[in-house]
Design a protein around this motif. Sequence first.
Motif, PDB file in Angstrom:
ATOM      1  N   ASP A  89       0.836  -1.210   0.000  1.00  0.00           N
ATOM      2  CA  ASP A  89       0.000   0.000   0.000  1.00  0.00           C
ATOM      3  C   ASP A  89       0.867   1.255   0.000  1.00  0.00           C
ATOM      4  N   PHE A  90       2.011   1.164   0.657  1.00  0.00           N
ATOM      5  CA  PHE A  90       2.866   2.343   0.804  1.00  0.00           C
ATOM      6  C   PHE A  90       3.974   2.423  -0.244  1.00  0.00           C
ATOM      7  N   ALA A  91       4.159   1.348  -1.000  1.00  0.00           N
ATOM      8  CA  ALA A  91       5.289   1.305  -1.930  1.00  0.00           C
ATOM      9  C   ALA A  91       5.090   2.301  -3.063  1.00  0.00           C
ATOM     10  N   GLU A  92       6.147   2.997  -3.381  1.00  0.00           N
ATOM     11  CA  GLU A  92       6.083   4.036  -4.398  1.00  0.00           C
ATOM     12  C   GLU A  92       6.731   3.621  -5.709  1.00  0.00           C
ATOM     13  N   GLY A  93       7.417   2.501  -5.697  1.00  0.00           N
ATOM     14  CA  GLY A  93       8.234   2.129  -6.845  1.00  0.00           C
ATOM     15  C   GLY A  93       7.439   1.746  -8.086  1.00  0.00           C
ATOM     16  N   ASP A  94       8.130   1.762  -9.239  1.00  0.00           N
ATOM     17  CA  ASP A  94       7.499   1.306 -10.480  1.00  0.00           C
ATOM     18  C   ASP A  94       7.344  -0.203 -10.459  1.00  0.00           C
ATOM     19  N   ALA A  95       8.191  -0.846  -9.679  1.00  0.00           N
ATOM     20  CA  ALA A  95       8.050  -2.290  -9.471  1.00  0.00           C
ATOM     21  C   ALA A  95       8.136  -2.541  -7.974  1.00  0.00           C
ATOM     22  N   VAL A  96       7.295  -3.425  -7.494  1.00  0.00           N
ATOM     23  CA  VAL A  96       7.297  -3.750  -6.071  1.00  0.00           C
ATOM     24  C   VAL A  96       7.661  -5.222  -5.918  1.00  0.00           C
ATOM     25  N   ILE A  97       8.641  -5.478  -5.077  1.00  0.00           N
ATOM     26  CA  ILE A  97       9.063  -6.863  -4.869  1.00  0.00           C
ATOM     27  C   ILE A  97       8.794  -7.247  -3.416  1.00  0.00           C
ATOM     28  N   VAL A  98       8.017  -8.306  -3.238  1.00  0.00           N
ATOM     29  CA  VAL A  98       7.714  -8.797  -1.894  1.00  0.00           C
ATOM     30  C   VAL A  98       8.652  -9.950  -1.590  1.00  0.00           C
ATOM     31  N   MET A  99       9.352  -9.879  -0.492  1.00  0.00           N
ATOM     32  CA  MET A  99      10.210 -11.014  -0.116  1.00  0.00           C
ATOM     33  C   MET A  99      10.257 -11.192   1.400  1.00  0.00           C
ATOM     34  N   ASP A 100      10.573 -12.412   1.828  1.00  0.00           N
ATOM     35  CA  ASP A 100      10.665 -12.694   3.260  1.00  0.00           C
ATOM     36  C   ASP A 100      11.945 -12.120   3.835  1.00  0.00           C
ATOM     37  N   ALA A 101      11.932 -11.888   5.133  1.00  0.00           N
ATOM     38  CA  ALA A 101      13.102 -11.315   5.787  1.00  0.00           C
ATOM     39  C   ALA A 101      14.202 -12.348   5.993  1.00  0.00           C
ATOM     40  N   ASP A 102      13.811 -13.626   6.070  1.00  0.00           N
ATOM     41  CA  ASP A 102      14.750 -14.638   6.554  1.00  0.00           C
ATOM     42  C   ASP A 102      15.752 -15.128   5.503  1.00  0.00           C
ATOM     43  N   LEU A 103      15.774 -14.456   4.341  1.00  0.00           N
ATOM     44  CA  LEU A 103      16.702 -14.780   3.253  1.00  0.00           C
ATOM     45  C   LEU A 103      16.442 -16.161   2.656  1.00  0.00           C
ATOM     46  N   GLN A 104      15.224 -16.694   2.887  1.00  0.00           N
ATOM     47  CA  GLN A 104      14.863 -17.927   2.185  1.00  0.00           C
ATOM     48  C   GLN A 104      14.591 -17.598   0.728  1.00  0.00           C
ATOM     49  N   ASP A 105      14.168 -16.362   0.504  1.00  0.00           N
ATOM     50  CA  ASP A 105      14.008 -15.866  -0.860  1.00  0.00           C
ATOM     51  C   ASP A 105      15.298 -15.127  -1.171  1.00  0.00           C
ATOM     52  N   PRO A 106      16.236 -15.758  -1.868  1.00  0.00           N
ATOM     53  CA  PRO A 106      17.550 -15.126  -2.020  1.00  0.00           C
ATOM     54  C   PRO A 106      17.433 -13.823  -2.809  1.00  0.00           C
ATOM     55  N   PRO A 107      17.970 -12.738  -2.269  1.00  0.00           N
ATOM     56  CA  PRO A 107      17.875 -11.458  -2.970  1.00  0.00           C
ATOM     57  C   PRO A 107      18.469 -11.529  -4.382  1.00  0.00           C
ATOM     58  N   GLU A 108      19.330 -12.521  -4.604  1.00  0.00           N
ATOM     59  CA  GLU A 108      19.955 -12.633  -5.929  1.00  0.00           C
ATOM     60  C   GLU A 108      18.923 -12.908  -7.022  1.00  0.00           C
ATOM     61  N   VAL A 109      17.814 -13.552  -6.657  1.00  0.00           N
ATOM     62  CA  VAL A 109      16.767 -13.847  -7.644  1.00  0.00           C
ATOM     63  C   VAL A 109      16.099 -12.551  -8.121  1.00  0.00           C
ATOM     64  N   VAL A 110      16.187 -11.530  -7.281  1.00  0.00           N
ATOM     65  CA  VAL A 110      15.579 -10.245  -7.607  1.00  0.00           C
ATOM     66  C   VAL A 110      16.090  -9.736  -8.958  1.00  0.00           C
ATOM     67  N   GLN A 111      17.356  -9.956  -9.197  1.00  0.00           N
ATOM     68  CA  GLN A 111      17.959  -9.503 -10.437  1.00  0.00           C
ATOM     69  C   GLN A 111      17.240 -10.108 -11.661  1.00  0.00           C
ATOM     70  N   ARG A 112      16.986 -11.414 -11.581  1.00  0.00           N
ATOM     71  CA  ARG A 112      16.299 -12.074 -12.692  1.00  0.00           C
ATOM     72  C   ARG A 112      14.867 -11.592 -12.829  1.00  0.00           C
ATOM     73  N   MET A 113      14.248 -11.285 -11.689  1.00  0.00           N
ATOM     74  CA  MET A 113      12.873 -10.774 -11.727  1.00  0.00           C
ATOM     75  C   MET A 113      12.837  -9.422 -12.448  1.00  0.00           C
TER      76      MET A 113
END
Length: 357
Positions: A89-113
Motif C-alpha cells: 500500500d505504501f510502496a512508491e516504486g514502479d516495481a514492487v518486490i515482496v520477499m521474506d526477511a529470513d533470506l529464504q528468498d535469495p535477494p539474488e533472484v531479484v535480479q532475474r525478476m
Amino acid sequence: MTQEDQDRPTISLVIPIWNEELVIPELYRRVLQIMESIGDSWEMICVNDGSSDRSLELLLALRNQDARVKVLDFSRNFGHQIAITAGSDFAEGDAVIVMDADLQDPPEVVQRMVQKWREGYEVVYAVRTTRQGETKFKLWTARVFYRLLKQITDVHIPLDAGDFRLMDRRVVLTMRRLREQHRFMRGLSSWVGFHQIGVEYERAERYAGETKYPLRKMVRLAISAITSFSYVPLQLATFVGFALATLSLLAIVLTIILRLSGSSFFLGQATTLVSVLFLGGVQLIFLGILGEYLGRIYDEVKNRPLYIVSRAYGFVPDAPAPAGRAVVFHSPSAYDPGRATQSAVQSAVPTPNDPLR
Ligand code: UDP
Ligand code: MG
C-alpha cells in the motif's frame, strides 16, 4: 514528469518482519549488495508486524543511516499476509518486490525478476524447485495443497509459488482495490491478470531463527485460500446430498421388495444407529463449512481496518491514504515520534483520488 514522480524510486522492496532480530543486519547487507548491482533507485519498506524482540530498534537504526529504509510499525501482530498488504500500500516504486526477511528468498533472484519485468512482464513470481531446511511434512502438504487448490478454482494460481514476487506498479495499484480481510496474496495477484511469468529458484534455508508459520497458521492460510477462491466446498453438500438420497432411495425399494417377498432378512438396531450417526456427522461437517464462509462474510461486514500502523517512518505525513480500510499514524522522524499525525482513517471504499491516479 512532476517533482514527485522524479523522487519516486524505481524498485520498492516490501519485507514483512516478525521477530527477525537475528536476520535484519544480514538482510540489509544482502539487499544493499544486490540493489547496488542492479543500479536502479530503490526503497526498502520493512513492516514490523508487532515484533516483541529488538527488530524495530534495529530497523530504526538502519533507517537512521540509510533513508531508503522505511518502516511501518504495526500496533500489534496482524499476520504475514496483512503485513505484505500494508507494505505494498505504501510502496512508491514502479516495481514492487515482496520477499521474506529470513533470506529464504535469495535477494539474488531479484535480479532475474527485474530482468523479466524489463522485458515487459507485469507479475514475475518465483517458483521453488527445491526447498532446503523444510520438514518432509511441510513439503508434502504444500505440494498437495497447491494441486488441490488448482482443481477447485478457476483462477490460475501458479503451483509452488510463494509470496516472493515482483509486481508492476499497475498491478500494485489494482491490488489496492482488493480490500478483503482474509487475504491470500498469491491468489489475489493471480486474479488481477496482466502478463505473468515465473522464474525458478532454489529456496534456501532460513538464515537464522525459527519459522513463524506453524501448522496452525498454515492451515488457516489454506482455508483462507480455498474460501476466497472457490465455492466447491459449499457445492460438495449438494453432491453428497444427492448421492446419499439416491442410495437411500435404492434402500427403500430394496426394503419394500424384501418385505413383499416375505423375507425374514431385516436390518437391526445397530444399523439404524450407525446410519443416523453417520448422517449427523456429515451434516455437522457441512454446517462447519457453511460456518467458515459465514464467518468470513461477518468479518467483511464488520468493515474493520485491515491493519493499524502505530508509527510510519519515512513517509510523507500529508500524503493521501494509500488505500482504504487502514489506520495510519505518521511519525515525523525515526527517533522523535513527536505528536502523532493521523493521515488515514478510511472506510472500505477507496476515495476517488487514491489508487489509480
Ligand atoms: N511474518 C510476519 N508476521 C507473521 C508471520 C511471519 O511478518 O505473523 C514474516 C516473517 O518475519 C518472515 C515472513 O513473514 O519475514 C515469512 O515467515 P517465515 O519465514 O517464518 O515462514 P516460512 O518461510 O517458514 O513459511
Ligand atoms: Mg521463511
